[in-house]
Design a protein around this motif. Structure first.
Motif, PDB file in Angstrom:
ATOM      1  N   ALA A 260      -0.671  34.778 -23.902  1.00 48.94           N
ATOM      2  CA  ALA A 260       0.545  34.331 -24.616  1.00 48.94           C
ATOM      3  C   ALA A 260       0.351  34.483 -26.126  1.00 48.94           C
ATOM      4  O   ALA A 260       1.259  34.931 -26.837  1.00 48.94           O
ATOM      5  CB  ALA A 260       0.844  32.874 -24.263  1.00 48.94           C
ATOM      6  N   ARG A 261      -0.840  34.129 -26.602  1.00 51.73           N
ATOM      7  CA  ARG A 261      -1.099  34.260 -28.044  1.00 51.73           C
ATOM      8  C   ARG A 261      -1.243  35.734 -28.455  1.00 51.73           C
ATOM      9  O   ARG A 261      -0.865  36.102 -29.564  1.00 51.73           O
ATOM     10  CB  ARG A 261      -2.340  33.441 -28.442  1.00 51.73           C
ATOM     11  N   ILE A 262      -1.811  36.570 -27.572  1.00 54.50           N
ATOM     12  CA  ILE A 262      -1.892  38.006 -27.887  1.00 54.50           C
ATOM     13  C   ILE A 262      -0.466  38.559 -28.062  1.00 54.50           C
ATOM     14  O   ILE A 262      -0.195  39.324 -28.995  1.00 54.50           O
ATOM     15  CB  ILE A 262      -2.652  38.784 -26.779  1.00 54.50           C
ATOM     16  N   ARG A 263       0.439  38.139 -27.192  1.00 50.83           N
ATOM     17  CA  ARG A 263       1.836  38.606 -27.293  1.00 50.83           C
ATOM     18  C   ARG A 263       2.484  38.101 -28.583  1.00 50.83           C
ATOM     19  O   ARG A 263       3.201  38.834 -29.264  1.00 50.83           O
ATOM     20  CB  ARG A 263       2.648  38.134 -26.083  1.00 50.83           C
ATOM     21  N   ALA A 264       2.196  36.848 -28.935  1.00 51.03           N
ATOM     22  CA  ALA A 264       2.768  36.276 -30.165  1.00 51.03           C
ATOM     23  C   ALA A 264       2.230  37.013 -31.396  1.00 51.03           C
ATOM     24  O   ALA A 264       2.966  37.289 -32.347  1.00 51.03           O
ATOM     25  CB  ALA A 264       2.428  34.788 -30.247  1.00 51.03           C
ATOM     26  N   LEU A 265       0.944  37.345 -31.354  1.00 51.98           N
ATOM     27  CA  LEU A 265       0.315  38.095 -32.446  1.00 51.98           C
ATOM     28  C   LEU A 265       1.011  39.438 -32.633  1.00 51.98           C
ATOM     29  O   LEU A 265       1.393  39.819 -33.753  1.00 51.98           O
ATOM     30  CB  LEU A 265      -1.170  38.322 -32.115  1.00 51.98           C
ATOM     31  N   ALA A 266       1.176  40.161 -31.518  1.00 47.15           N
ATOM     32  CA  ALA A 266       1.781  41.494 -31.569  1.00 47.15           C
ATOM     33  C   ALA A 266       3.239  41.410 -32.022  1.00 47.15           C
ATOM     34  O   ALA A 266       3.705  42.252 -32.807  1.00 47.15           O
ATOM     35  CB  ALA A 266       1.686  42.159 -30.204  1.00 47.15           C
ATOM     36  N   ALA A 267       3.952  40.377 -31.554  1.00 50.19           N
ATOM     37  CA  ALA A 267       5.368  40.235 -31.914  1.00 50.19           C
ATOM     38  C   ALA A 267       5.538  40.091 -33.426  1.00 50.19           C
ATOM     39  O   ALA A 267       6.563  40.469 -33.990  1.00 50.19           O
ATOM     40  CB  ALA A 267       5.970  39.026 -31.195  1.00 50.19           C
ATOM     41  N   LYS A 268       4.515  39.559 -34.094  1.00 52.89           N
ATOM     42  CA  LYS A 268       4.573  39.412 -35.559  1.00 52.89           C
ATOM     43  C   LYS A 268       3.894  40.572 -36.278  1.00 52.89           C
ATOM     44  O   LYS A 268       3.644  40.516 -37.488  1.00 52.89           O
ATOM     45  CB  LYS A 268       3.937  38.086 -35.959  1.00 52.89           C
ATOM     46  N   GLY A 269       3.529  41.621 -35.532  1.00 48.42           N
ATOM     47  CA  GLY A 269       2.965  42.818 -36.173  1.00 48.42           C
ATOM     48  C   GLY A 269       1.456  42.798 -36.327  1.00 48.42           C
ATOM     49  O   GLY A 269       0.877  43.693 -36.937  1.00 48.42           O
ATOM     50  N   GLY A 270       0.793  41.765 -35.799  1.00 47.13           N
ATOM     51  CA  GLY A 270      -0.657  41.649 -35.963  1.00 47.13           C
ATOM     52  C   GLY A 270      -1.446  42.584 -35.063  1.00 47.13           C
ATOM     53  O   GLY A 270      -0.883  43.281 -34.217  1.00 47.13           O
ATOM     54  N   VAL A 271      -2.770  42.583 -35.267  1.00 46.28           N
ATOM     55  CA  VAL A 271      -3.653  43.476 -34.518  1.00 46.28           C
ATOM     56  C   VAL A 271      -4.875  42.689 -34.027  1.00 46.28           C
ATOM     57  O   VAL A 271      -5.418  41.863 -34.759  1.00 46.28           O
ATOM     58  CB  VAL A 271      -4.111  44.657 -35.412  1.00 46.28           C
ATOM     59  N   ILE A 272      -5.297  42.964 -32.793  1.00 45.76           N
ATOM     60  CA  ILE A 272      -6.528  42.377 -32.260  1.00 45.76           C
ATOM     61  C   ILE A 272      -7.555  43.476 -32.011  1.00 45.76           C
ATOM     62  O   ILE A 272      -7.269  44.474 -31.357  1.00 45.76           O
ATOM     63  CB  ILE A 272      -6.281  41.512 -30.986  1.00 45.76           C
ATOM     64  N   GLN A 273      -8.733  43.276 -32.572  1.00 44.07           N
ATOM     65  CA  GLN A 273      -9.826  44.249 -32.490  1.00 44.07           C
ATOM     66  C   GLN A 273     -10.833  43.713 -31.470  1.00 44.07           C
ATOM     67  O   GLN A 273     -11.277  42.570 -31.588  1.00 44.07           O
ATOM     68  CB  GLN A 273     -10.469  44.374 -33.871  1.00 44.07           C
ATOM     69  N   VAL A 274     -11.208  44.534 -30.511  1.00 45.90           N
ATOM     70  CA  VAL A 274     -11.923  43.994 -29.349  1.00 45.90           C
ATOM     71  C   VAL A 274     -13.445  43.969 -29.550  1.00 45.90           C
ATOM     72  O   VAL A 274     -14.063  44.960 -29.949  1.00 45.90           O
ATOM     73  CB  VAL A 274     -11.523  44.762 -28.071  1.00 45.90           C
ATOM     74  N   ASN A 275     -13.990  42.790 -29.256  1.00 44.08           N
ATOM     75  CA  ASN A 275     -15.394  42.439 -29.447  1.00 44.08           C
ATOM     76  C   ASN A 275     -16.251  42.913 -28.259  1.00 44.08           C
ATOM     77  O   ASN A 275     -15.765  42.954 -27.134  1.00 44.08           O
ATOM     78  CB  ASN A 275     -15.447  40.903 -29.527  1.00 44.08           C
ATOM     79  N   SER A 276     -17.526  43.224 -28.498  1.00 43.10           N
ATOM     80  CA  SER A 276     -18.392  43.637 -27.383  1.00 43.10           C
ATOM     81  C   SER A 276     -19.592  42.711 -27.200  1.00 43.10           C
ATOM     82  O   SER A 276     -20.623  43.129 -26.669  1.00 43.10           O
ATOM     83  CB  SER A 276     -18.874  45.083 -27.578  1.00 43.10           C
TER      84      SER A 276
END
Ligand SMILES: [Zn+2]
Length: 419
Positions: A260-276
């Motif tokens: 839900a928060r990933i969707r909210a982030l994207a809806a506001k134009g944000g970006v998530i960079q994936v950790n390993s």
């Protein structure tokens, strides 16, 4: 004879299958190489600056993960096709009093100087990057980009106005908090989310967000609590970034972020960079007893940054022994891809990138250092993503985000800070 040969062949096959299990593509296609050559390949969380002041360690030398545990240097960046990224000023959270705050202030300034000194010492290989356009320009010049970021704003607790000084020196991304709460924000903790201290951001934390917005600095939520995420999204006048995070819906760890928060982030134009970082990707089976012994081992090492490559190797060997004793499971390349592909599906490819946490705890079996980056490219193409989509994930998306955040800055504040 024939039977013997068959048995031998079967054994080889079994060994090969075993060696390849979970470790990703064995070969990289010409198409994958071409996609990477045209992309701007940026990783948004390079903890390699922690090595810059190490006795005997040089960014221009080729090291190996097996020998000294390091994951990024210039020769390996060339081999893996990494064009640069955000190089981190990391400060571990210490005591929150005047003495601790002064120590953190000095540690931050020292690390900033070390990053700038590395660039100054290698003008033919690295260049300081401060705008969105710099990444492409520096790549075209045959060099690697050095954007500067800060992980944990502890060095600013003594004097938050130092943020302008850091900005002038090149800082373009700021995270507020690490694995425990500080004066600015609540942390997500290290597995079980701790009770909040501020209920998200403190008043100082909110002021820091406003200042970062004015200067066009990317606001990084990684390591902060869910309440901080919600408040950052609400308060920030620009889209935000998660510089190195994973998917909570793939593995329920407090350091990961839910769909839900990933969707909210994207809806506001944000970006998530994936950790390993393996412990955030899968349940490793770590028990409180294992964690307690591991903590003791860490404490026995003293200042990790001051260890020689030999001492680091010895430390890693001791960690291996401890892991074997408790039967700790290790994450592999497929586990990493599971998070990455899930997040792309939830966020949309325009809102995803790579922040592997190299030299900061990242890396899994089959993805041990930056030379393995082409495997991710291949795996994304194999999953059906187009050249354009993969190039966005490799760095185009974060460049777009930086351009957007800088365009939303207050030109007066930027001008005043740069004077
Ligand atoms: Zn981190």
């Amino acid at each position: 004879m024939r039977l013997a040969r068959t048995i031998a062949a079967a054994a080889v096959l079994a060994a090969t299958t075993c060696a390849n299990a979970g470790t990703g593509p064995a070969t990289i296609s010409a198409r994958a190489r071409a996609v990477q050559a045209q992309a701007i390949n940026l990783d948004t969380h390079l903890d390699t600056p922690g090595l810059f002041a190490q006795p005997g360690w040089k960014i221009t030398d080729r090291h190996s993960y097996q020998t000294d545990g390091s994951q990024v240097d210039y020769p390996r960046m060339v081999e893996g096709g990494l064009d640069g990224g955000f190089w981190v000023i990391y400060t571990g959270q210490g005591t929150r009093d005047a003495a601790g705050n002064r120590q953190a202030r000095d540690a931050g300034l020292r690390r900033l100087a070390e990053i700038r000194e590395m660039v100054a010492a290698n003008p033919d290989k690295f260049e300081l990057a401060t705008t969105a356009d710099d990444a492409a320009r520096i790549k075209a010049a045959g060099k690697k980009s050095v954007y500067i970021s800060m992980e944990n704003a502890y060095p600013l607790e003594q004097d938050p106005s130092l943020l302008r000084f850091y900005f002038k020196q090149g800082l373009r991304m700021l995270s507020l908090v690490h694995t425990s709460h500080n004066d600015f924000a609540d942390s997500a903790g290290m597995g079980v989310a701790p009770a909040g201290e501020h209920g998200g951001l403190s008043a100082q934390g909110k002021a820091l967000i406003a200042e970062a917005n004015r200067l066009g600095i990317l606001i990084d939520q990684s390591h902060a609590s869910n309440a901080v995420f919600d408040q950052m999204l609400e308060l920030s006048t620009a889209p935000i970034i998660l510089s190195h995070s994973g998917a909570y819906d793939v593995f329920a760890h407090s350091r990961n972020i839910d769909d839900a928060r990933i969707r909210a982030l994207a809806a506001k134009g944000g970006v998530i960079q994936v950790n390993s970082l393996g412990g955030y990707l899968i349940d490793t089976g770590a028990t409180p007893e294992y964690r307690a012994e591991m903590r003791k081992l860490w404490e026995s090492m003293g200042n990790f940054d001051a260890l020689t490559p030999e001492q680091r190797a010895q430390f890693r060997a001791q960690m291996e022994v401890l892991g074997a004793k408790y039967g700790i499971r290790k994450a592999d390349f497929d586990d990493y891809m599971r998070h990455l592909l899930h997040i792309i599906e939830v966020a949309g490819w325009e809102h995803v990138g790579l922040g592997a946490d190299w030299d900061g705890g990242g890396g899994v079996i089959g993805y041990e250092d930056i030379t393995a980056l082409p495997k991710v490219v291949q795996a994304l193409l194999d999953a059906g993503y187009s050249d354009e989509q993969v190039q966005g994930i490799l760095g185009g998306n974060v460049v777009r985000l930086l351009r957007q955040v800088q365009a939303l800055a207050d030109p007066q504040a930027v001008k005043a800070a740069l004077e």
